[in-house]
Design an enzyme around this catalytic site. Structure first.
Site, PDB file in Angstrom:
ATOM      1  N   ARG A 108       0.613  -1.044  -0.149  1.00  0.00           N
ATOM      2  CA  ARG A 108       0.284   0.080   0.203  1.00  0.00           C
ATOM      3  C   ARG A 108       0.784   1.437   0.132  1.00  0.00           C
ATOM      4  NH1 ARG A 108      -3.324  -2.963   3.471  1.00  0.00           N
ATOM      5  NH2 ARG A 108      -5.096  -4.117   2.327  1.00  0.00           N
ATOM      6  N   LYS A 130       3.349  11.877 -11.102  1.00  0.00           N
ATOM      7  CA  LYS A 130       2.461  10.985 -11.126  1.00  0.00           C
ATOM      8  C   LYS A 130       3.215   9.816 -11.499  1.00  0.00           C
ATOM      9  CE  LYS A 130      -0.071  13.885 -13.736  1.00  0.00           C
ATOM     10  NZ  LYS A 130      -0.931  14.253 -15.129  1.00  0.00           N
ATOM     11  N   GLU A 172      10.178  19.591 -23.494  1.00  0.00           N
ATOM     12  CA  GLU A 172       9.897  19.512 -22.414  1.00  0.00           C
ATOM     13  C   GLU A 172      10.355  21.040 -21.309  1.00  0.00           C
ATOM     14  OE1 GLU A 172       7.227  18.500 -21.586  1.00  0.00           O
ATOM     15  OE2 GLU A 172       6.962  16.418 -22.678  1.00  0.00           O
ATOM     16  N   LYS A 214       8.180  23.257 -12.504  1.00  0.00           N
ATOM     17  CA  LYS A 214       6.862  21.823 -12.686  1.00  0.00           C
ATOM     18  C   LYS A 214       6.622  21.666 -10.937  1.00  0.00           C
ATOM     19  CE  LYS A 214       5.706  17.698 -13.332  1.00  0.00           C
ATOM     20  NZ  LYS A 214       5.361  16.005 -14.567  1.00  0.00           N
ATOM     21  N   GLU A 224      -4.281  17.905 -10.695  1.00  0.00           N
ATOM     22  CA  GLU A 224      -4.776  18.680 -12.134  1.00  0.00           C
ATOM     23  C   GLU A 224      -5.745  19.247 -12.370  1.00  0.00           C
ATOM     24  OE1 GLU A 224      -2.628  16.722 -15.028  1.00  0.00           O
ATOM     25  OE2 GLU A 224      -4.236  17.611 -16.177  1.00  0.00           O
ATOM     26  N   ARG A 228      -2.116  22.945 -13.051  1.00  0.00           N
ATOM     27  CA  ARG A 228      -1.708  21.741 -13.926  1.00  0.00           C
ATOM     28  C   ARG A 228      -1.695  21.664 -15.186  1.00  0.00           C
ATOM     29  NH1 ARG A 228       1.317  16.592  -9.990  1.00  0.00           N
ATOM     30  NH2 ARG A 228       2.080  15.791 -12.285  1.00  0.00           N
ATOM     31  N   ASN A 232       0.416  20.997 -19.550  1.00  0.00           N
ATOM     32  CA  ASN A 232       0.318  20.333 -21.473  1.00  0.00           C
ATOM     33  C   ASN A 232       0.257  20.970 -22.119  1.00  0.00           C
ATOM     34  OD1 ASN A 232      -0.557  17.481 -19.736  1.00  0.00           O
ATOM     35  ND2 ASN A 232      -2.439  18.344 -19.389  1.00  0.00           N
ATOM     36  N   HIS A 235       0.050  19.891 -25.524  1.00  0.00           N
ATOM     37  CA  HIS A 235      -0.388  18.085 -25.498  1.00  0.00           C
ATOM     38  C   HIS A 235      -0.803  17.520 -26.503  1.00  0.00           C
ATOM     39  CE1 HIS A 235       3.623  18.365 -23.259  1.00  0.00           C
ATOM     40  NE2 HIS A 235       3.766  16.981 -22.981  1.00  0.00           N
ATOM     41  N   HIS A 239      -0.139  14.212 -28.253  1.00  0.00           N
ATOM     42  CA  HIS A 239      -1.312  13.513 -27.895  1.00  0.00           C
ATOM     43  C   HIS A 239      -1.801  12.810 -29.501  1.00  0.00           C
ATOM     44  CE1 HIS A 239      -1.465  14.227 -23.770  1.00  0.00           C
ATOM     45  NE2 HIS A 239       0.242  13.309 -23.974  1.00  0.00           N
ATOM     46  N   HIS A 253       7.882  11.275 -27.420  1.00  0.00           N
ATOM     47  CA  HIS A 253       7.020  12.355 -26.734  1.00  0.00           C
ATOM     48  C   HIS A 253       7.635  14.088 -27.518  1.00  0.00           C
ATOM     49  CE1 HIS A 253       4.344  13.793 -23.774  1.00  0.00           C
ATOM     50  NE2 HIS A 253       5.093  14.299 -23.149  1.00  0.00           N
TER      51      HIS A 253
HETATM   52  N1  LIG Z   1       5.448  10.866 -14.741  1.00  0.00           N
HETATM   53  C1  LIG Z   1       5.345  12.280 -15.984  1.00  0.00           C
HETATM   54  O1  LIG Z   1       4.855  13.085 -14.730  1.00  0.00           O
HETATM   55  C2  LIG Z   1       5.309  11.590 -16.928  1.00  0.00           C
HETATM   56  C3  LIG Z   1       5.996  13.216 -17.779  1.00  0.00           C
HETATM   57  C4  LIG Z   1       5.965  12.666 -19.307  1.00  0.00           C
HETATM   58  C5  LIG Z   1       6.317  11.698 -19.606  1.00  0.00           C
HETATM   59  N2  LIG Z   1       6.001  10.505 -18.995  1.00  0.00           N
HETATM   60  C6  LIG Z   1       6.844   9.145 -19.568  1.00  0.00           C
HETATM   61  O2  LIG Z   1       7.535   8.862 -19.378  1.00  0.00           O
HETATM   62  C7  LIG Z   1       8.144   7.637 -20.882  1.00  0.00           C
HETATM   63  C8  LIG Z   1       9.383   8.929 -21.737  1.00  0.00           C
HETATM   64  O3  LIG Z   1      10.024   8.822 -21.144  1.00  0.00           O
HETATM   65  P1  LIG Z   1      11.733   8.747 -21.921  1.00  0.00           P
HETATM   66  O4  LIG Z   1      11.401  10.119 -22.691  1.00  0.00           O
HETATM   67  O5  LIG Z   1      12.834   9.045 -20.680  1.00  0.00           O
HETATM   68  O6  LIG Z   1      11.992   7.881 -22.417  1.00  0.00           O
HETATM   69  P2  LIG Z   1      12.558   6.119 -21.955  1.00  0.00           P
HETATM   70  O7  LIG Z   1      12.810   6.080 -20.307  1.00  0.00           O
HETATM   71  O8  LIG Z   1      12.271   5.154 -22.547  1.00  0.00           O
HETATM   72  O9  LIG Z   1      14.492   6.740 -22.189  1.00  0.00           O
HETATM   73  C9  LIG Z   1      14.439   6.352 -23.584  1.00  0.00           C
HETATM   74  C10 LIG Z   1      15.841   5.925 -24.291  1.00  0.00           C
HETATM   75  O10 LIG Z   1      16.872   6.252 -23.214  1.00  0.00           O
HETATM   76  C11 LIG Z   1      17.666   5.027 -22.927  1.00  0.00           C
HETATM   77  N3  LIG Z   1      18.532   5.625 -21.415  1.00  0.00           N
HETATM   78  C12 LIG Z   1      18.189   5.801 -20.382  1.00  0.00           C
HETATM   79  N4  LIG Z   1      19.153   6.985 -19.780  1.00  0.00           N
HETATM   80  C13 LIG Z   1      19.853   7.174 -20.485  1.00  0.00           C
HETATM   81  C14 LIG Z   1      21.154   6.620 -20.275  1.00  0.00           C
HETATM   82  N5  LIG Z   1      21.592   8.185 -19.296  1.00  0.00           N
HETATM   83  N6  LIG Z   1      22.761   7.220 -21.687  1.00  0.00           N
HETATM   84  C15 LIG Z   1      21.717   6.576 -22.718  1.00  0.00           C
HETATM   85  N7  LIG Z   1      20.296   6.235 -22.285  1.00  0.00           N
HETATM   86  C16 LIG Z   1      19.736   6.111 -22.432  1.00  0.00           C
HETATM   87  C17 LIG Z   1      16.549   4.405 -22.288  1.00  0.00           C
HETATM   88  O11 LIG Z   1      17.077   2.907 -21.911  1.00  0.00           O
HETATM   89  C18 LIG Z   1      15.229   4.203 -23.310  1.00  0.00           C
HETATM   90  O12 LIG Z   1      15.869   3.220 -24.218  1.00  0.00           O
HETATM   91  C19 LIG Z   1       6.730   7.856 -21.802  1.00  0.00           C
HETATM   92  O13 LIG Z   1       6.461   6.134 -21.136  1.00  0.00           O
HETATM   93  C20 LIG Z   1       5.986   8.611 -20.903  1.00  0.00           C
HETATM   94  O14 LIG Z   1       4.733   8.697 -20.602  1.00  0.00           O
HETATM   95  C21 LIG Z   1       5.552  10.063 -17.742  1.00  0.00           C
HETATM   96 ZN   LIG Z   2       4.816  16.003 -22.226  1.00  0.00          ZN
END
Ligand SMILES: NC(=O)c1ccc[n+]([C@@H]2O[C@H](COP(=O)([O-])OP(=O)(O)OC[C@H]3O[C@@H](n4cnc5c(N)ncnc54)[C@H](O)[C@@H]3O)[C@@H](O)[C@H]2O)c1
Ligand SMILES: [Zn+2]
Length: 356
Positions: A108, A130, A172, A214, A224, A228, A232, A235, A239, A253
């Site tokens: 939990r 999130k 971003e 942020k 949100e 918040r 977006n 976005h 999307h 993204h």
């Molecule tokens: N929780 C939130 O508020 C929030 C906000 C924005 C995005 N997201 C989510 O985040 C995700 C995208 O995250 P991302 O853009 O980091 O992509 P990702 O986590 O897929 O990472 C991108 C690539 O980089 C690699 N990688 C990670 N660190 C590295 C490093 N230091 N050197 C080399 N390679 C490295 C990863 O293995 C992957 O192949 C999506 O699923 C999205 O929905 C969440």
């Molecule tokens: Zn985003």
């Protein structure tokens, strides 16, 4: 970050912090057992102190599935966690969302630490609480709000990150300036290139400014309901573009967000909310740094019309009372949410971006 109910947490940013990971963690969380969930793509950066109890997560969105989560939960439970056990989310946004959600539902709610290793995760997903995974019905539909106890950002890990991922994260960063910080936009205009080139000082400033922006919004509106939503910006368009590309490698993204923000500026200009000068400056800045700003620049984009894309926007989960909420702006640094949007302006902006 100050949140209600004493759930404050610290964001530590610097170059080479992971070399001191043992000290930093022991000082803040003495005697606590740490279980690390590590992104395979970031494994080379995992410090020794976290290596002994680490599960490696597959790279990519496949990790944000129930099947992957089930494996993670079994691994955590096999380690007989108690309420003092902490989860460490080490990696990009995928690993962070997955690990944060695992922490949220294990016993939990276990405390957890975010150690983001992509630029996008360092400026966006690791802050705000999130967490979650994807469902067959859509992205991020299964999740929870769960704030980390610490966010540890080492800019050195970005040295191995692909340029394409850096630019996606940059989208971003510049978003925060567009939403509410004209001064930050001026700073980025002068220093954006250094940020993308991995200059430690420039990165630290850009990341700190982004996290502060942020965190301020999240502290005001964790779940949100109001402010918040401004995060977006770009976005709703993004999307739709990501859905059109089936969330595959054609479009990251952050890349979708850059194009989405260019569209939001164009719609704002067409509705005479924003000056042509500001819209032009914003779009030119992104383009000058190598970010894509037009839909036609996406390789292998499917043959969709503007109306097809408008249809895809309607399937976004951030929809209330059946009406689309758009984030538009009155200029660089002043975004606002509205349901009052001229669909003709949206259609024209899309047609122009498609290059049709
Ligand atoms: N929780 C939130 O508020 C929030 C906000 C924005 C995005 N997201 C989510 O985040 C995700 C995208 O995250 P991302 O853009 O980091 O992509 P990702 O986590 O897929 O990472 C991108 C690539 O980089 C690699 N990688 C990670 N660190 C590295 C490093 N230091 N050197 C080399 N390679 C490295 C990863 O293995 C992957 O192949 C999506 O699923 C999205 O929905 C969440
Ligand atoms: Zn985003």
């Amino acid at each position: 970050v100050a949140l209600d109910g004493g759930r404050d947490y610290e964001i530590v940013i610097g170059a080479g912090l992971l070399a001191d990971a043992q000290k930093i963690l022991a000082e803040r969380f003495p005697g606590r057992k740490l279980l690390t969930l590590c992104d395979a793509g970031a494994q080379t950066h995992l410090p020794a102190v976290l290596k002994k109890d680490a599960l490696i997560l597959e790279e990519g969105e496949n990790t944000k599935t129930l099947a992957a989560l089930e494996r993670t939960l079994a691994w955590i439970l096999d380690h007989k966690p108690d309420r003092k056990t902490m989860i460490v989310a080490f990696g990009g946004g995928v690993a962070g969302d997955h690990a944060g959600f695992a922490a949220a539902i294990c016993l939990r709610g276990l405390d957890y630490i975010q150690i983001p290793t992509t630029l996008l995760a360092q400026v966006d997903s690791s802050v705000g609480g999130k967490t979650g995974i994807n469902a067959a019905q859509g992205k991020n539909l299964i999740g929870a709000f769960h704030q980390p106890r610490l966010v540890l950002i080492d800019t050195d890990v970005l040295s191995t990150l692909a340029g394409r991922q850096m630019r996606a994260g940059y989208a971003e960063i510049v978003k925060y300036s567009f939403i509410g910080d004209r001064g930050f936009f001026d700073w980025l205009s002068a220093n954006g290139q250094k940020v993308l080139a991995g200059d430690a000082g420039a990165l630290a400033h850009a990341i700190a400014t982004s996290c502060a922006a942020k965190a301020a919004v999240v502290a005001e509106d964790e779940r949100e309901t109001g402010r918040r939503a401004l995060l977006n910006f770009g976005h709703t368009f993004a999307h739709a573009l990501e859905a059109a590309c089936h969330y595959d490698r054609r479009l990251l993204h952050g890349e979708a967000v850059a194009i989405g923000m260019a569209l939001a500026f164009d719609v704002s200009r067409r509705m005479a909310l924003c000056s042509a000068a500001d819209a032009g400056a914003a779009i030119d800045h992104m383009q000058a740094l190598g970010l894509k700003v037009h839909i036609r620049a996406i390789g292998d984009f499917p043959p969709l019309t503007a109306d097809d894309l408008i249809g895809l926007m309607g399937s976004d989960k951030k929809i209330s009372d059946g009406r689309l909420t758009f984030i538009l702006c009155r200029g660089i640094g002043s975004a606002f949410a509205t349901q009052d949007v001229a669909m003709d302006a949206v259609r024209e902006a899309l047609i122009s971006s498609l290059g049709a």
